[in-house]
Design a protein around this motif. Structure first.
Motif, PDB file in Angstrom:
ATOM      1  N   ASP A   4       0.828  -1.201   0.000  1.00 27.05           N
ATOM      2  CA  ASP A   4       0.000   0.000   0.000  1.00 27.05           C
ATOM      3  C   ASP A   4       0.866   1.255   0.000  1.00 27.05           C
ATOM      4  O   ASP A   4       0.548   2.243  -0.654  1.00 27.05           O
ATOM      5  CB  ASP A   4      -0.918   0.005   1.224  1.00 27.05           C
ATOM      6  CG  ASP A   4      -2.047  -1.012   1.118  1.00 27.05           C
ATOM      7  OD1 ASP A   4      -2.214  -1.615   0.039  1.00 27.05           O
ATOM      8  OD2 ASP A   4      -2.761  -1.198   2.118  1.00 27.05           O
ATOM      9  N   ALA A   8       0.852   4.214  -2.803  1.00 29.74           N
ATOM     10  CA  ALA A   8       0.690   5.635  -2.512  1.00 29.74           C
ATOM     11  C   ALA A   8       1.819   6.446  -3.137  1.00 29.74           C
ATOM     12  O   ALA A   8       1.601   7.527  -3.698  1.00 29.74           O
ATOM     13  CB  ALA A   8       0.642   5.858  -1.009  1.00 29.74           C
ATOM     14  N   TYR A  11       1.207   6.685  -6.829  1.00 30.14           N
ATOM     15  CA  TYR A  11       0.181   7.674  -7.153  1.00 30.14           C
ATOM     16  C   TYR A  11       0.793   9.068  -7.251  1.00 30.14           C
ATOM     17  O   TYR A  11       0.514   9.828  -8.193  1.00 30.14           O
ATOM     18  CB  TYR A  11      -0.933   7.655  -6.104  1.00 30.14           C
ATOM     19  CG  TYR A  11      -2.020   8.654  -6.418  1.00 30.14           C
ATOM     20  CD1 TYR A  11      -3.086   8.311  -7.246  1.00 30.14           C
ATOM     21  CD2 TYR A  11      -1.960   9.963  -5.924  1.00 30.14           C
ATOM     22  CE1 TYR A  11      -4.062   9.234  -7.566  1.00 30.14           C
ATOM     23  CE2 TYR A  11      -2.939  10.893  -6.245  1.00 30.14           C
ATOM     24  CZ  TYR A  11      -3.991  10.522  -7.064  1.00 30.14           C
ATOM     25  OH  TYR A  11      -4.955  11.448  -7.392  1.00 30.14           O
ATOM     26  N   GLY A  44      -6.009  12.184  -0.397  1.00 25.38           N
ATOM     27  CA  GLY A  44      -4.940  11.301  -0.851  1.00 25.38           C
ATOM     28  C   GLY A  44      -3.644  11.568  -0.115  1.00 25.38           C
ATOM     29  O   GLY A  44      -3.614  11.651   1.119  1.00 25.38           O
ATOM     30  N   THR A  45      -2.582  11.747  -0.858  1.00 25.47           N
ATOM     31  CA  THR A  45      -1.273  11.976  -0.251  1.00 25.47           C
ATOM     32  C   THR A  45      -1.044  13.427   0.163  1.00 25.47           C
ATOM     33  O   THR A  45       0.041  13.776   0.635  1.00 25.47           O
ATOM     34  CB  THR A  45      -0.160  11.545  -1.219  1.00 25.47           C
ATOM     35  OG1 THR A  45      -0.286  12.289  -2.432  1.00 25.47           O
ATOM     36  CG2 THR A  45      -0.253  10.052  -1.513  1.00 25.47           C
ATOM     37  N   ASP A  65      -9.093  11.559   4.375  1.00 27.37           N
ATOM     38  CA  ASP A  65      -8.996  10.421   3.456  1.00 27.37           C
ATOM     39  C   ASP A  65      -9.051   9.122   4.265  1.00 27.37           C
ATOM     40  O   ASP A  65      -8.522   9.072   5.380  1.00 27.37           O
ATOM     41  CB  ASP A  65      -7.690  10.472   2.653  1.00 27.37           C
ATOM     42  CG  ASP A  65      -7.780   9.689   1.353  1.00 27.37           C
ATOM     43  OD1 ASP A  65      -8.019  10.316   0.305  1.00 27.37           O
ATOM     44  OD2 ASP A  65      -7.625   8.453   1.390  1.00 27.37           O
ATOM     45  N   PRO A  66      -9.644   8.058   3.697  1.00 25.02           N
ATOM     46  CA  PRO A  66      -9.673   6.777   4.410  1.00 25.02           C
ATOM     47  C   PRO A  66      -8.425   5.930   4.213  1.00 25.02           C
ATOM     48  O   PRO A  66      -8.266   4.904   4.886  1.00 25.02           O
ATOM     49  CB  PRO A  66     -10.902   6.084   3.796  1.00 25.02           C
ATOM     50  CG  PRO A  66     -10.946   6.609   2.394  1.00 25.02           C
ATOM     51  CD  PRO A  66     -10.491   8.045   2.490  1.00 25.02           C
ATOM     52  N   ASP A  67      -7.554   6.321   3.290  1.00 28.92           N
ATOM     53  CA  ASP A  67      -6.388   5.513   2.939  1.00 28.92           C
ATOM     54  C   ASP A  67      -5.220   5.849   3.867  1.00 28.92           C
ATOM     55  O   ASP A  67      -4.603   6.911   3.763  1.00 28.92           O
ATOM     56  CB  ASP A  67      -6.010   5.801   1.473  1.00 28.92           C
ATOM     57  CG  ASP A  67      -4.896   4.899   0.962  1.00 28.92           C
ATOM     58  OD1 ASP A  67      -4.053   4.448   1.773  1.00 28.92           O
ATOM     59  OD2 ASP A  67      -4.852   4.658  -0.255  1.00 28.92           O
ATOM     60  N   ALA A  69      -2.226   4.576   4.046  1.00 28.55           N
ATOM     61  CA  ALA A  69      -0.922   4.686   3.390  1.00 28.55           C
ATOM     62  C   ALA A  69      -0.758   6.061   2.753  1.00 28.55           C
ATOM     63  O   ALA A  69       0.317   6.673   2.834  1.00 28.55           O
ATOM     64  CB  ALA A  69      -0.772   3.588   2.342  1.00 28.55           C
ATOM     65  N   ALA A  70      -1.814   6.555   2.125  1.00 27.09           N
ATOM     66  CA  ALA A  70      -1.758   7.894   1.546  1.00 27.09           C
ATOM     67  C   ALA A  70      -1.581   8.941   2.639  1.00 27.09           C
ATOM     68  O   ALA A  70      -0.772   9.872   2.503  1.00 27.09           O
ATOM     69  CB  ALA A  70      -3.024   8.164   0.739  1.00 27.09           C
ATOM     70  N   GLU A  84      -8.238  10.696   9.247  1.00 26.49           N
ATOM     71  CA  GLU A  84      -8.686   9.465   8.593  1.00 26.49           C
ATOM     72  C   GLU A  84     -10.212   9.448   8.555  1.00 26.49           C
ATOM     73  O   GLU A  84     -10.870   9.620   9.578  1.00 26.49           O
ATOM     74  CB  GLU A  84      -8.180   8.243   9.346  1.00 26.49           C
ATOM     75  CG  GLU A  84      -8.633   6.928   8.724  1.00 26.49           C
ATOM     76  CD  GLU A  84      -8.359   5.732   9.616  1.00 26.49           C
ATOM     77  OE1 GLU A  84      -8.797   4.620   9.245  1.00 26.49           O
ATOM     78  OE2 GLU A  84      -7.727   5.901  10.687  1.00 26.49           O
ATOM     79  N   ASP A 197      -5.605  -3.489  -8.187  1.00 23.07           N
ATOM     80  CA  ASP A 197      -6.498  -2.655  -7.373  1.00 23.07           C
ATOM     81  C   ASP A 197      -7.832  -2.518  -8.087  1.00 23.07           C
ATOM     82  O   ASP A 197      -7.871  -2.148  -9.272  1.00 23.07           O
ATOM     83  CB  ASP A 197      -5.887  -1.273  -7.150  1.00 23.07           C
ATOM     84  CG  ASP A 197      -4.636  -1.333  -6.292  1.00 23.07           C
ATOM     85  OD1 ASP A 197      -4.776  -1.565  -5.084  1.00 23.07           O
ATOM     86  OD2 ASP A 197      -3.528  -1.161  -6.846  1.00 23.07           O
TER      87      ASP A 197
END
Length: 246
Positions: A4, A8, A11, A44-45, A65-67, A69-70, A84, A197
């Motif tokens: 993950d 990220a 991306y 995102g990141t 963001d829910p990610d 890793a990002a 998050e 993905d």
């Protein structure tokens, strides 16, 4: 394996935030810099808010963001708030002047309930007169038709930031009503698959989109069919919306 954290980083590599060179980034960035408080939904990141701070934004900047890793990459800059969660988790009464959902993130709201709860939460997080700005691909342009390994424009060969040679492409799995389900493949140059993905995106038309916005308490300030602020027409590829909280 391609982790993950690797995804990220990839991306960021494939989608560098550059308002000086990219029309979409150039559309959003002055709005961010001109608002005293900004919520980036689906940050995102965090590249947009990081650059805003770097270029002198002094107000409140919050990325959601829910990610994880990002967000891990986003949190390398500690002078922005990183949270998050998804759009429906936005804090009610937060009094933001501007909320943004870029990178076609709005299309990840697939069900009517997703759209309604997310718009209601974003509306509640804005001050009276605050604006929500986002874009979604216009369904008439059928963007998904080009998501295919046989399309050379969709296949990207690159060397990532860790020095690995990679090939990336997309393929559509199904089109059901206005929802397109697809998968993206990250592979070695010899075709060895490192990661797949999967995602689903909703392609709402103008009438349906505006119905949801009105129901949530927004009025349409402007809608554009491209990043030059031209009107939405029969040939538009985007629906770029500036909505104001009533």
């Amino acid at each position: 394996m391609y982790s993950d954290a690797d995804a990220a980083a990839l991306y960021d590599f494939l989608n560098p935030w550059d308002p000086d060179r990219r029309a979409d980034d150039g559309f959003y960035f002055p709005l961010v810099m001109g608002a005293e408080s900004v919520l980036d939904v689906g940050c995102g990141t965090g590249a947009m808010l990081q650059l805003a701070r770097e270029r002198g934004h002094r107000g409140r900047l919050v990325g959601l963001d829910p990610d994880l890793a990002a967000l891990g990459r986003a949190r390398r800059r500690a002078d922005v708030e990183w949270v998050e969660g998804v759009a429906a988790d936005v804090e009610n009464g937060a009094d933001f002047e501007l909320a943004i959902m870029n990178g076609h993130a709005f299309q990840f709201l697939v069900t009517d309930d997703d759209v309604r709860t997310s718009l209601s939460a974003i509306h509640g997080a804005l001050r009276s007169g605050g604006r929500f700005v986002f874009e979604t691909r216009h369904p008439q342009a059928r963007a998904w038709a080009g998501w295919d390994a046989s399309n050379p424009d969709d296949v990207v060969d690159l060397v990532d930031e860790s020095g690995r040679a990679l090939r990336v492409w997309h393929e559509v799995d199904s089109v059901t009503g206005d929802v397109v389900t697809f998968h993206g493949t990250t592979a070695a140059p010899d075709g060895t698959v490192l990661r797949i993905d999967r995602a689903s995106l909703r392609f709402l038309g103008v009438a349906e989109l505006n119905m949801f916005l009105a129901e949530a308490g927004f009025e349409i300030e402007a809608q554009h069919g491209d990043w030059n602020r031209e009107p939405v027409t029969a040939s538009s590829h985007e629906i770029i919306t500036i909505a104001r909280r009533r």
